[in-house]
Scaffold this active site. Structure first.
Site, PDB file in Angstrom:
ATOM      1  N   TYR A  59      41.921  80.057  44.091  1.00 36.99           N
ATOM      2  CA  TYR A  59      41.350  79.554  42.848  1.00 36.99           C
ATOM      3  C   TYR A  59      41.161  78.050  43.006  1.00 36.99           C
ATOM      4  O   TYR A  59      40.897  77.564  44.099  1.00 36.99           O
ATOM      5  CB  TYR A  59      42.295  79.946  41.700  1.00 36.99           C
ATOM      6  CG  TYR A  59      41.788  79.750  40.295  1.00 36.99           C
ATOM      7  CD1 TYR A  59      40.531  80.213  39.908  1.00 36.99           C
ATOM      8  CD2 TYR A  59      42.585  79.134  39.339  1.00 36.99           C
ATOM      9  CE1 TYR A  59      40.085  80.041  38.606  1.00 36.99           C
ATOM     10  CE2 TYR A  59      42.144  78.969  38.028  1.00 36.99           C
ATOM     11  CZ  TYR A  59      40.896  79.421  37.668  1.00 36.99           C
ATOM     12  OH  TYR A  59      40.449  79.251  36.381  1.00 36.99           O
TER      13      TYR A  59
ATOM     14  N   LYS B 182      37.809  84.525  39.448  1.00 43.29           N
ATOM     15  CA  LYS B 182      38.227  84.567  38.046  1.00 43.29           C
ATOM     16  C   LYS B 182      38.809  85.937  37.708  1.00 43.29           C
ATOM     17  O   LYS B 182      39.830  86.049  37.026  1.00 43.29           O
ATOM     18  CB  LYS B 182      37.028  84.268  37.152  1.00 43.29           C
ATOM     19  CG  LYS B 182      37.368  83.532  35.882  1.00 43.29           C
ATOM     20  CD  LYS B 182      37.668  82.072  36.152  1.00 43.29           C
ATOM     21  CE  LYS B 182      37.956  81.311  34.887  1.00 43.29           C
ATOM     22  NZ  LYS B 182      38.153  79.873  35.136  1.00 43.29           N
TER      23      LYS B 182
END
Length: 560
Positions: free
Chosen positions: A100, A169
């Site tokens: 991420y 995500k």
């Protein structure tokens, strides 16, 4: 080694070993190897998930750079979901930054050169006539509860990337929110790119055309949204990395029709609101009593301003927005003020006695001197913008200034929290968008810098909506989630602790957020489930997906 779950599975042999959802690799038992035609396809030793994680962790650390480790983990995810998420959960703080923020930005920026295997669905503007057929081909038979879509125009820190897939995500939804990865789906809406580097790159995998805008763009997006409403009316639609001209507009357009969510606007606003609530819990004040200066009037800054729960009527009295043209005030004119900012425009006469720069703009330092804010928030990606003069001016007007330099990555942060701590003699209440080490207080104690990371809240917001099958994601649901996260603040017990839970506690925090969100959906009467509000916690705990191997039984009518 195994959960108590038993799965009826219809796959065998090579097909089973190449299914990331069902593959166990060397963890298949002797009985399963016999039943599923795997004898001879795997080495003799049967491993536990712990042994597999140890092996994978060793392999990961044979890669030297974050982007190489990102690529390894992506490959692992394509092979075995349980092993991938088990490894991540065991090394949460270390590896979340690899899959991420910030490493994923580099992976997306180099997506065309790193591309190996397609993941998710690509809907391209010239092929929109077959959009429904393509969508159904990929989703048929799947019980989808979450769709994350992006047009990749405004990826934080790197801008327009054309076809940056949003699978990271979705992975965070699973890792921190407990969403079953089989029920999540990522979609890229390829409407071209204005990135010259990509347009001239012969390896670019997206549609090599300028971005479509205006009515054609709106019709394309609407066609996609109506597909979701038609075929998956109860799923959450998550908008990600849309440009500043579209993000707020699309959210407002569809939020009353479907459960939609924009993390750049609402997630950023919600986690910042939670940190603010924790800060005012320390100062024993009220949200309504604060004076806010927000530096950076893009999607994130606007989302923060609109998520604090202050009424629209009061917003113009409480918030002062500053962007690259200085304070948002009348004389900037329509060319410099987007329609979404209209309610925050300051009247010129209010600032007639304040010095301006050569362009007639009121700069941040002058705004701070006049407003004497209690809250200063940065989401500008302008590193060092909160200078010593700005921070000291804020301290002069406020005993315990709340300072949140939220820009990512760390080299773009508006002020190093250590400096802000020093310049305020340890009185500032701080939260940042990137992780920073503790700052030293005048008394010698460490002050923990809270990481105002969206991942502390958006998986829980989404899970709560999915759990309740709410028809909308309302402001009330988001505020309920923020209130629950704020209540978990360590600073409420020890003011030198962080304003938000440690990231290692993100899964537990998101579960609490989800419960609060679902309960609020019941309170507002917009839930789509038949069970009652008193069952929310039990249902949430039961519904969470855990990365553990179940026992397989072969069944021709089973899952694939």
């Amino acid at each position: 080694m195994y959960s108590e779950l038993i799965f009826k599975v219809a796959l065998r042999g090579e097909t089973l070993l190449t299914s990331p959802r069902w593959n166990k690799g060397t963890a298949f038992t002797k009985e399963e190897r016999n039943d599923f035609g795997l004898t001879g396809r795997l080495p003799s030793r049967i491993n536990t998930i712990e042994e597999q994680c140890d092996r994978a962790y060793d392999q990961l650390h044979s890669r030297d750079t974050p982007i190489q480790r990102n690529s390894f983990l992506q490959s692992l995810k394509e092979q075995n979901w349980v092993l991938y998420y088990s490894l991540l959960s065991r090394h949460l703080k270390e590896l979340t930054s690899i899959i991420y923020t910030p490493t994923e930005a580099e992976a997306i920026e180099n997506y065309s050169h790193l591309f190996r295997r397609s993941e998710g669905l690509f809907l391209t503007f010239p092929d929109q006539d077959s959009m429904e057929e393509d969508f159904l081909e990929q989703t048929r038979g799947k019980d989808i509860e979450l769709i994350v879509c992006t047009d990749a125009e405004a990826i934080l820190g790197i801008g327009d990337q054309g076809v940056g897939i949003s699978s990271a995500k979705s992975a965070i939804y699973t890792l921190l929110g407990g969403i079953n990865p089989a029920k999540a789906f990522s979609v890229t809406l390829d409407v071209g790119t204005d990135n010259e580097r990509l347009l001239s790159d012969q390896l670019y995998v997206g549609w090599p055309s300028r971005r479509v805008r205006g009515d054609e763009y709106d019709k394309f997006i609407d066609k996609f949204v109506q597909l979701i409403r038609k075929h998956h009316p109860h799923c959450l639609l998550h908008f990600e990395d849309f440009g500043v001209t579209n993000a707020q507009r699309l959210l407002e357009l569809y939020r009353n029709e479907h459960s939609v969510f924009n993390d750049d606007i609402q997630g950023t606003g919600a986690v910042t609101l939670a940190a603010l609530m924790a800060a005012i819990g320390v100062t024993k004040s009220k949200l309504a009593d604060q004076r806010y200066v927000i530096f950076g009037a893009g999607s994130a800054g606007l989302g923060i301003a609109k998520q604090t729960g202050v009424s629209r009527e009061e917003a113009n009295k409480k918030f002062y927005l500053v962007d690259r043209f200085g304070l948002i005030k009348q004389s900037l004119g329509p060319n410099k003020i987007r329609p979404a900012l209209q309610e925050f425009v300051r009247p010129d006469q209010e600032w007639s006695d304040i010095p301006t720069n050569d362009a007639g703009e009121v700069e941040l330092l002058e705004v701070v001197r006049k407003v004497r804010p209690t809250v200063l928030i940065g989401c500008s990606t302008k590193g060092g913008a909160f200078t010593e003069r700005v921070v000291r001016a804020m301290k002069e007007g406020c005993k315990r200034p709340i300072i949140f330099p939220l820009s990512n990555p760390s080299n773009l942060v508006e002020v190093d929290p250590k400096d802000a701590n020093d310049w305020t003699e340890g009185m500032a209440l701080l939260a940042t968008g990137s992780p920073f080490p503790p700052a030293k207080m005048p008394n010698g104690k460490d002050y923990v810098i809270a990481e105002c990371n969206n991942a502390l809240i958006y998986p829980g917001l989404g899970f709560g909506s999915m759990l309740s099958q709410s028809r909308q994601m309302t402001d009330g649901m988001i505020i309920a989630g923020a209130q629950r996260l704020a209540a978990l603040s360590p600073a409420l017990k020890d003011p030198d602790s962080g304003l938000l839970p440690d990231f290692q506690d993100a899964p537990a925090a998101n579960l609490e957020v989800a419960i609060a969100v679902a309960q609020q959906a019941f309170d507002e009467g917009i839930q789509g489930v038949s069970w009652g509000r008193e069952e929310v916690r039990t249902k949430a705990e039961d519904k969470q997906w855990k990365p553990a191997y179940g026992r397989y039984e072969y069944d021709e009518q089973g899952a694939k």
